[in-house]
Motif scaffolding. Structure first.
Motif, PDB file in Angstrom:
ATOM      1  N   VAL A 203      39.610  38.753   1.577  1.00 30.28           N
ATOM      2  CA  VAL A 203      39.591  39.001   1.629  1.00 30.28           C
ATOM      3  C   VAL A 203      38.528  40.130   0.396  1.00 30.28           C
ATOM      4  CG1 VAL A 203      40.924  41.297  -0.157  1.00 30.28           C
ATOM      5  CG2 VAL A 203      42.229  39.909   1.134  1.00 30.28           C
ATOM      6  N   LEU A 204      37.713  39.356  -0.126  1.00 28.91           N
ATOM      7  CA  LEU A 204      37.223  40.351  -1.310  1.00 28.91           C
ATOM      8  C   LEU A 204      35.639  40.149  -0.655  1.00 28.91           C
ATOM      9  CD1 LEU A 204      36.040  41.082  -4.243  1.00 28.91           C
ATOM     10  CD2 LEU A 204      35.656  38.405  -4.357  1.00 28.91           C
ATOM     11  N   LYS A 205      35.345  38.642   0.309  1.00 28.38           N
ATOM     12  CA  LYS A 205      34.250  39.197   1.519  1.00 28.38           C
ATOM     13  C   LYS A 205      34.223  40.292   2.315  1.00 28.38           C
ATOM     14  CE  LYS A 205      35.020  37.286   4.872  1.00 28.38           C
ATOM     15  NZ  LYS A 205      34.998  36.714   6.356  1.00 28.38           N
ATOM     16  N   THR A 206      35.855  40.447   3.172  1.00 29.97           N
ATOM     17  CA  THR A 206      35.523  41.830   3.769  1.00 29.97           C
ATOM     18  C   THR A 206      35.619  43.365   2.650  1.00 29.97           C
ATOM     19  OG1 THR A 206      37.298  40.263   4.825  1.00 29.97           O
ATOM     20  CG2 THR A 206      37.104  42.958   5.307  1.00 29.97           C
ATOM     21  N   GLN A 207      36.199  43.077   1.838  1.00 27.73           N
ATOM     22  CA  GLN A 207      35.735  44.252   0.753  1.00 27.73           C
ATOM     23  C   GLN A 207      34.840  44.540   0.997  1.00 27.73           C
ATOM     24  OE1 GLN A 207      37.772  46.446  -0.151  1.00 27.73           O
ATOM     25  NE2 GLN A 207      36.580  48.056  -0.915  1.00 27.73           N
ATOM     26  N   MET A 208      33.648  43.751   0.149  1.00 27.86           N
ATOM     27  CA  MET A 208      32.258  43.567  -0.201  1.00 27.86           C
ATOM     28  C   MET A 208      31.014  44.169   0.878  1.00 27.86           C
ATOM     29  SD  MET A 208      31.735  40.855  -2.969  1.00 27.86           S
ATOM     30  CE  MET A 208      29.811  41.676  -3.024  1.00 27.86           C
ATOM     31  N   ALA A 209      31.945  43.570   2.505  1.00 24.82           N
ATOM     32  CA  ALA A 209      31.349  43.622   3.792  1.00 24.82           C
ATOM     33  C   ALA A 209      31.452  44.655   3.969  1.00 24.82           C
ATOM     34  CB  ALA A 209      31.452  42.875   4.510  1.00 24.82           C
ATOM     35  N   ALA A 210      32.753  45.535   4.023  1.00 23.46           N
ATOM     36  CA  ALA A 210      32.704  47.059   4.297  1.00 23.46           C
ATOM     37  C   ALA A 210      32.366  47.939   3.580  1.00 23.46           C
ATOM     38  CB  ALA A 210      34.287  46.999   4.637  1.00 23.46           C
ATOM     39  N   ASN A 211      32.019  47.895   2.390  1.00 22.95           N
ATOM     40  CA  ASN A 211      31.475  48.796   1.567  1.00 22.95           C
ATOM     41  C   ASN A 211      30.651  48.045   1.027  1.00 22.95           C
ATOM     42  OD1 ASN A 211      34.158  50.909   1.492  1.00 22.95           O
ATOM     43  ND2 ASN A 211      34.834  48.917   1.669  1.00 22.95           N
ATOM     44  N   ARG A 212      29.658  48.398   1.311  1.00 22.44           N
ATOM     45  CA  ARG A 212      28.084  47.450   0.958  1.00 22.44           C
ATOM     46  C   ARG A 212      27.631  48.150  -0.500  1.00 22.44           C
ATOM     47  NH1 ARG A 212      28.305  47.345   6.390  1.00 22.44           N
ATOM     48  NH2 ARG A 212      27.168  49.690   6.561  1.00 22.44           N
ATOM     49  N   SER A 213      27.708  49.077  -0.874  1.00 21.32           N
ATOM     50  CA  SER A 213      27.383  50.005  -2.043  1.00 21.32           C
ATOM     51  C   SER A 213      28.274  49.257  -3.654  1.00 21.32           C
ATOM     52  CB  SER A 213      27.477  51.322  -2.072  1.00 21.32           C
ATOM     53  OG  SER A 213      28.207  51.985  -2.412  1.00 21.32           O
ATOM     54  N   GLN A 214      29.455  48.658  -3.436  1.00 20.35           N
ATOM     55  CA  GLN A 214      30.894  47.880  -4.450  1.00 20.35           C
ATOM     56  C   GLN A 214      29.207  46.129  -4.509  1.00 20.35           C
ATOM     57  OE1 GLN A 214      33.788  47.291  -3.006  1.00 20.35           O
ATOM     58  NE2 GLN A 214      34.704  49.457  -4.169  1.00 20.35           N
ATOM     59  N   THR A 215      29.120  45.988  -6.253  1.00 22.02           N
ATOM     60  CA  THR A 215      29.196  44.876  -6.393  1.00 22.02           C
ATOM     61  C   THR A 215      30.854  44.089  -5.831  1.00 22.02           C
ATOM     62  OG1 THR A 215      29.670  45.482  -8.854  1.00 22.02           O
ATOM     63  CG2 THR A 215      27.511  45.897  -7.993  1.00 22.02           C
TER      64      THR A 215
ATOM     65  N   TYR B 190      23.830  41.424   3.458  1.00 22.35           N
ATOM     66  CA  TYR B 190      23.623  40.249   3.136  1.00 22.35           C
ATOM     67  C   TYR B 190      25.189  39.939   2.137  1.00 22.35           C
ATOM     68  CZ  TYR B 190      20.647  36.925   5.707  1.00 22.35           C
ATOM     69  OH  TYR B 190      19.770  36.399   6.274  1.00 22.35           O
ATOM     70  N   ARG B 191      25.650  41.492   1.944  1.00 22.50           N
ATOM     71  CA  ARG B 191      26.312  42.384   0.855  1.00 22.50           C
ATOM     72  C   ARG B 191      27.951  41.124   1.272  1.00 22.50           C
ATOM     73  NH1 ARG B 191      25.791  43.545  -3.511  1.00 22.50           N
ATOM     74  NH2 ARG B 191      27.362  44.436  -3.485  1.00 22.50           N
ATOM     75  N   GLY B 192      28.376  40.171   0.328  1.00 20.28           N
ATOM     76  CA  GLY B 192      30.113  39.897   0.567  1.00 20.28           C
ATOM     77  C   GLY B 192      29.513  38.312   0.409  1.00 20.28           C
ATOM     78  N   VAL B 193      28.288  38.306   0.643  1.00 25.68           N
ATOM     79  CA  VAL B 193      27.852  36.177   1.514  1.00 25.68           C
ATOM     80  C   VAL B 193      28.388  35.414  -0.186  1.00 25.68           C
ATOM     81  CG1 VAL B 193      25.522  36.214  -0.294  1.00 25.68           C
ATOM     82  CG2 VAL B 193      25.666  34.566   2.039  1.00 25.68           C
ATOM     83  N   THR B 194      28.321  35.291  -1.382  1.00 23.88           N
ATOM     84  CA  THR B 194      28.709  35.078  -2.616  1.00 23.88           C
ATOM     85  C   THR B 194      30.100  34.614  -2.433  1.00 23.88           C
ATOM     86  OG1 THR B 194      27.058  35.773  -4.573  1.00 23.88           O
ATOM     87  CG2 THR B 194      28.641  34.722  -4.488  1.00 23.88           C
ATOM     88  N   PRO B 195      31.156  35.455  -2.049  1.00 19.12           N
ATOM     89  CA  PRO B 195      32.074  34.905  -2.329  1.00 19.12           C
ATOM     90  C   PRO B 195      32.648  34.232  -0.700  1.00 19.12           C
ATOM     91  CG  PRO B 195      32.884  37.145  -1.838  1.00 19.12           C
ATOM     92  CD  PRO B 195      31.279  36.804  -2.660  1.00 19.12           C
ATOM     93  N   ARG B 196      31.796  35.370   0.193  1.00 19.20           N
ATOM     94  CA  ARG B 196      31.961  33.446   1.559  1.00 19.20           C
ATOM     95  C   ARG B 196      31.601  32.179   1.638  1.00 19.20           C
ATOM     96  NH1 ARG B 196      28.315  33.658   6.648  1.00 19.20           N
ATOM     97  NH2 ARG B 196      29.880  33.449   8.169  1.00 19.20           N
TER      98      ARG B 196
END
Length: 302
Positions: free
Chosen positions: A37-49, A270-276
């Protein structure tokens, strides 16, 4: 997934691997859903930390928000794709090892084939619906009550047919091919390296710590393909509407890549790469190392 040794003269395939894969992946997905969920949230909203993404997900229902999309779509996807992956990858790995290929190449080919098979056989519509479930929070934020999961499914099917509920399936196939090809290939390569470092022969078994270490390496290195995952999320996301005039009306892998790069640059891919990375390590440990032990146990009881 280590090949299960067939008895001399045994014909056919190991059908039990279908059950092993389905059950194992249900376990993996349930515990790993917060990272998904966290990975998808960051990939879909790429301005979010990551912290902002965590706050956003928490705001959708607290702890329950991190399990959004789990029932029914993630469970349906997990059981079916796990069964297809383990069955297909093991058979391909067995066959290629028998042809004399080294374990790393066999793992790569098994993972690639299993990934493609699971994408087209089961994952298109379930991944689309799971992503839609996670990203439709924009509707709720506007003050409109979002539709139920099944209402959402039938609405998409009514408007766009099978193509709609399988939206982004080609991106899913590319992701799964590179995901499991890389995870299994790197994991088997790491296993060979550990054997050499420990002075073990190619046929000798590794202990649990050594196998987990190899899977950790495989799972982490396999996240090189994060841009494919970001593209897949963008193609399936319902959080992005026609509000952005630069977003193509009909998304393909290439024009989605171009759109994300123009909007967010290389960093956006590469947004969301850390949780991924965490999710990839967890999945590889379970679906490669632990699955090896489970398949051996099942084989011993047949």
């Amino acid at each position: 997934m280590a090949p299960m040794q067939k008895e001399p003269g045994q014909k056919g395939v190991n059908w039990s691997n279908i059950a092993v894969g389905g059950i194992m992946n249900m376990f993996v997905t349930t515990l790993g859903q917060p990272l998904e969920v966290l990975k998808t949230q960051m990939a879909a909203n790429r301005s979010q930390t990551m912290l902002q993404a965590c706050k956003t997900v928490w705001g959708r229902g607290g702890f329950v928000g991190f399990y959004q999309g789990l029932i029914p779509w993630a469970w349906i996807e997990a059981s079916t794709k796990g069964a297809v992956l383990v069955f297909t990858a093991t058979e391909v790995e067995d066959a290629t090892l028998a042809m004399g290929l080294n374990p790393a190449v066999s793992g790569l080919l098994g993972g690639m084939t299993g990934g493609i098979a699971q994408a087209y056989a089961t994952m298109g519509f379930t991944t689309c619906m799971k992503t839609a479930e996670i990203t439709r929070a924009k509707t709720a934020a506007s003050g409109v009550k979002p539709p139920s999961t099944w209402a959402l499914f039938f609405d998409i099917y009514r408007r766009e047919g099978l193509a709609g509920v399988n939206k982004g399936v080609n991106a899913v196939a590319v992701r799964q091919c590179t995901n499991w090809g890389s995870r299994m290939g790197f994991a088997r390569l790491a296993e060979s390296g550990i054997r050499k470092a420990r002075g073990k022969s190619e046929g000798q078994s590794l202990n649990a710590f050594e196998k987990i270490t190899a899977s950790t390496v495989g799972g982490a290195l396999a996240t090189w393909n994060q841009p494919i995952e970001v593209i897949r999320v963008e193609m399936q996301s319902m959080a992005k509407g026609a509000a952005n005039a630069n977003r193509p009306a009909k998304l393909t892998i290439l024009n989605t890549l171009s759109y994300i790069y123009k909007e967010n640059g290389l960093k956006g891919l590469y947004r969301g790469v850390t949780p991924r990375i965490g999710l990839g390590i967890w999945q590889t440990i379970c679906m490669v190392s632990l699955a090896d032990y489970v398949k051996i146990w099942v084989k011993g009881r047949q």
